[in-house]
Design an enzyme around this catalytic site. Structure first.
Site, PDB file in Angstrom:
ATOM      1  N   TYR A 116      39.765   7.841 -44.228  1.00  0.00           N
ATOM      2  CA  TYR A 116      40.200   7.961 -42.812  1.00  0.00           C
ATOM      3  C   TYR A 116      39.154   8.940 -42.182  1.00  0.00           C
ATOM      4  O   TYR A 116      38.656   9.640 -42.888  1.00  0.00           O
ATOM      5  CB  TYR A 116      41.503   8.744 -42.822  1.00  0.00           C
ATOM      6  N   GLU A 204      39.519   7.348 -33.514  1.00  0.00           N
ATOM      7  CA  GLU A 204      40.060   7.325 -34.842  1.00  0.00           C
ATOM      8  C   GLU A 204      39.687   5.941 -35.648  1.00  0.00           C
ATOM      9  O   GLU A 204      39.792   4.996 -34.977  1.00  0.00           O
ATOM     10  CB  GLU A 204      41.612   7.144 -34.853  1.00  0.00           C
TER      11      GLU A 204
END
Lengths: 393, 307
Positions: A116, A204
């Site tokens: 992530y 993101e």
């Protein structure tokens, strides 16, 4: 402002952030050309809507999954046909769902491991923060809750930008070695440049992946931008997809009004964001439900009040209206005149409670009283809220 | 009787010749505020005239401060140029820059905030209504009004008000004045996610000010500035404090007018902040109509008489 995944990926490529080969299609006629741009082999078909949870979503026609793995291009074409033009409901769209107007084909990647990576504003330090985790492909909030030690944060000093030691710190904490480490370092630097130079509010990548060949790729991409900075990025404004926004909100922004649709039945018209939020709260406090947030701003004109009324009444759920104005500098009589004109123009049949306070309030109240309209006066916010809740019940 | 500014404070206006700046300069002059200079690059040497007032205009903040002794600036410059206007105040060594401008890019403010670290100039705002230290005259005339807040609703007295929102500040001030309770200073710190002076900074100033006897702390969803202030109050502040948080009904992930008013997680919701207020001994206003009454309850509990 939000953009679609395919647009985010194109932006990533421009900044040297590697992504799987992909191409969007807005109609079935574009499927072949889009798929021809991809290498032979397995393909991912991804519905393009501004909401998360697409993979686990369900279309209103019963088709399951807004993101599909397809072994062949022929299968991809078939699945894309099932998605395009249909309405996808996910945990983030609400029950109404969103119509899929674009599908995105990408070459399916061999995944070695998922990570992530995100960059956003750290409000506590007023600086950009890079958030990374070895746990990719899952919700970061869940990782933060269950295993906070698996999340690494690097706060960037805006005076010097992202430093090499900070990139190394991220690389070591994520456990990258060899060619992966070199590729990941380059990706992180480039993603930071993308964030900073485009005035992004957030970028993101979830998941960021490594492949058996040592590549590091952004498998997904979510980017939102600071609305205040759009004036200096016409190339980003061009990416805006009005289909993804509430038509009432678009109309409001044309009139310089700040409107957000909610699902209650008491509309409110207020000056100031803080007062508008707390007007919603006080409606709820006395047992009603607010239909919207609407801030007409500190210097609202008669025309804006008329436009605001039209937008409010465009919401068929609305059963009553509460106007709450604290006219500090703003003339209450201007607001009162706007209300009278708006009601005459749109022909109001719903209960209307008006609370006016502040500058020139006596004249404002007199204007309302002399208008012959059925306007219920509220003395304080609490009094006005109780009255409208009672009238709507 | 105040923090940061007094009726004697000399202020300059950046953007005095713009429509917005000019309008509020006139209102401040009418209120009796010492507006001693204006700054509009390229219009140095001209004057801003209003009634008997003749305010000299300068090309730079440094020139204006040197010639007039102004120590505080009110910034009405449009968003693309506002960050630069703030930096100019820091360079000129002013005590205080109050940025009224709404819509400054966040990246600009990130850079400005970093650049102001270690400098003597304090920033209030941006995207804020400004500050008022009420004066002794009728409708608090003779006070220092910086920004866009209505001066006439104030009354000179001993309650400090700090808020991110303009209209909620006016609501609180109006309730206090209507009950015969005056204010030392009201400070609007602004609704942006990156701002200069925080809730906590203002609370510390009110706590240290002997003329401030009670405090109203108004916050909203998003960020943790109110929580930070509340925890400090619990540990350090003996004065009665009332609090209000707007945005209990705001949907998660949507910006509610203010760029900073957005629920990002479980900790920055209205419910979470209200829970911290209660835990820290702050008397919570149930609705915005209850702000002054909440402060009176807090004062009664501590045996403090407010005026």
């Amino acid at each position: 402002m939000n953009i679609h995944e395919y647009q985010a990926k194109a932006l990533f490529e421009k900044y040297g952030v590697p992504v799987p080969k992909g191409a969007p299609a807005k109609s079935a006629a574009e499927f072949d050309a889009a798929l021809a741009a991809l290498p032979d082999g397995a393909v991912m078909v991804k519905s393009q809507i501004h909401a998360g949870g697409r993979g686990k979503g369900t279309f209103t026609n019963g088709f399951k999954g807004g993101v599909k793995f397809c072994a062949t291009k022929a299968e991809a074409k078939e699945k894309a046909g099932a998605m395009l033009g249909q309405t996808l409901v996910t945990v983030q769209t609400g029950p109404a769902g969103r119509k899929v107007q674009t599908v995105y084909f990408t070459a399916a990647s061999d995944i070695k491991k998922e990570y992530y990576l995100a960059i956003l504003l750290d409000r506590a330090s007023s600086r950009p923060v890079i958030v990374a985790s070895t746990e990719g492909g899952v919700e970061i909030e869940k990782v933060a809750h269950a295993t906070p030690e698996k999340i690494t944060k690097v706060v960037v000093d805006p005076a010097v930008g992202l430093a090499d030691f900070q990139v190394r710190d991220l690389i070591f904490k994520l456990g990258f070695t060899g060619p992966e480490a070199k590729n990941a370092a380059k990706l992180i630097r480039n993603l930071y440049a993308c964030y900073w130079e485009t005035d992004a509010a957030m970028v993101e990548v979830n998941p960021l992946i490594t492949t058996p060949a040592g590549e590091v790729l952004a498998l997904d991409g979510k980017v939102s931008f600071d609305d205040n900075a759009l004036f200096r990025h016409p190339e980003i404004v061009a990416l805006r997809d009005l289909n993804e926004e509430d038509p009432k909100e678009i109309e409001a922004s044309k009139h310089g009004l700040n409107y957000i649709a909610l699902d209650g039945n008491i509309a409110c018209l207020v000056n100031g964001a803080g007062l508008a939020m707390s007007t919603m709260d006080i409606i709820k406090h006395f047992g009603g439900t607010p239909a919207n947030f609407l801030d007409v701003g500190g210097g609202a004109t008669r025309e804006q009040v008329v436009a605001a009324f039209k937008i409010i009444l465009g919401d068929k759920n609305v059963k009553g209206i509460l106007v709450n104005i604290f006219g500090g500098i703003m003339d209450c009589n201007v607001i009162a005149q706007g209300i009278v004109d708006a009601v005459k123009e749109v022909g109001l049949k719903l209960p209307l409670v008006v609370r006016l306070e502040g500058n020139n309030v006596v004249a404002g109240k007199a204007t309302l009283a002399a208008s012959g309209l059925k306007v219920v006066a509220g003395d304080t916010m609490a009094d006005a809220a109780q009255k409208i809740v009672k009238l709507v019940a | 009787m105040s923090i940061l500014i007094t009726p004697a404070t000399k202020i300059l206006i950046q953007g005095i010749t713009g429509e917005f700046g000019a309008r509020h300069t006139r209102l401040s002059l009418d209120y009796g505020t010492q507006v001693v200079a204006g700054v509009t690059p390229g219009k140095g040497g001209q004057f801003f005239e209003h009634g008997a007032h003749r305010v000299p205009i300068f090309n730079s903040v440094a020139d204006a401060a040197k010639a007039t002794g102004a120590t505080v600036s009110a910034i009405f410059v449009p968003p693309p140029f506002a960050a630069d206007a703030i930096l100019e105040c820091a360079d000129a060594g002013l005590d205080l820059a109050v940025a009224i401008t709404e819509g400054i890019p966040i990246r600009d403010m990130v850079r400005v905030k970093r650049a102001m670290q270690g400098r003597r100039t304090r920033l209030v705002g941006p995207n804020c209504p400004g500050m008022v230290s009420p004066g002794p005259g009728k409708d608090s005339h003779g006070g220092c009004r910086i920004g866009i807040a209505p001066g006439y609703i104030n009354k000179q007295g001993h309650v400090g008000v700090v808020s991110r929102s303009g209209t909620l500040t006016y609501e609180a001030v109006f309730q206090l004045t209507t009950k015969g309770i005056g204010q030392s200073t009201t400070v609007g710190i602004g609704g942006d996610p990156v701002n200069g002076t925080s809730h906590l900074d203002v609370i510390k100033l009110f706590n240290a000010d002997p003329d401030t006897h009670g405090i109203i702390l108004i916050g909203e969803i998003g960020g943790n500035a109110e929580v930070e202030a509340a925890r400090w109050i619990k540990a350090n502040c003996q004065k009665p404090v009332a609090g209000f948080i707007a945005g209990a009904t705001a949907p998660a992930g949507r910006r509610m007018g203010h760029a900073g008013a957005i629920v990002g997680g479980a900790e920055d919701t209205a419910a979470a902040k209200i829970a911290v207020f209660k835990e820290c001994g702050i008397e919570v206003a149930i609705t915005p109509s209850d702000m002054a009454d909440a402060l009176l309850r807090a004062a009664k509990a501590r045996g403090v008489t407010l005026s």
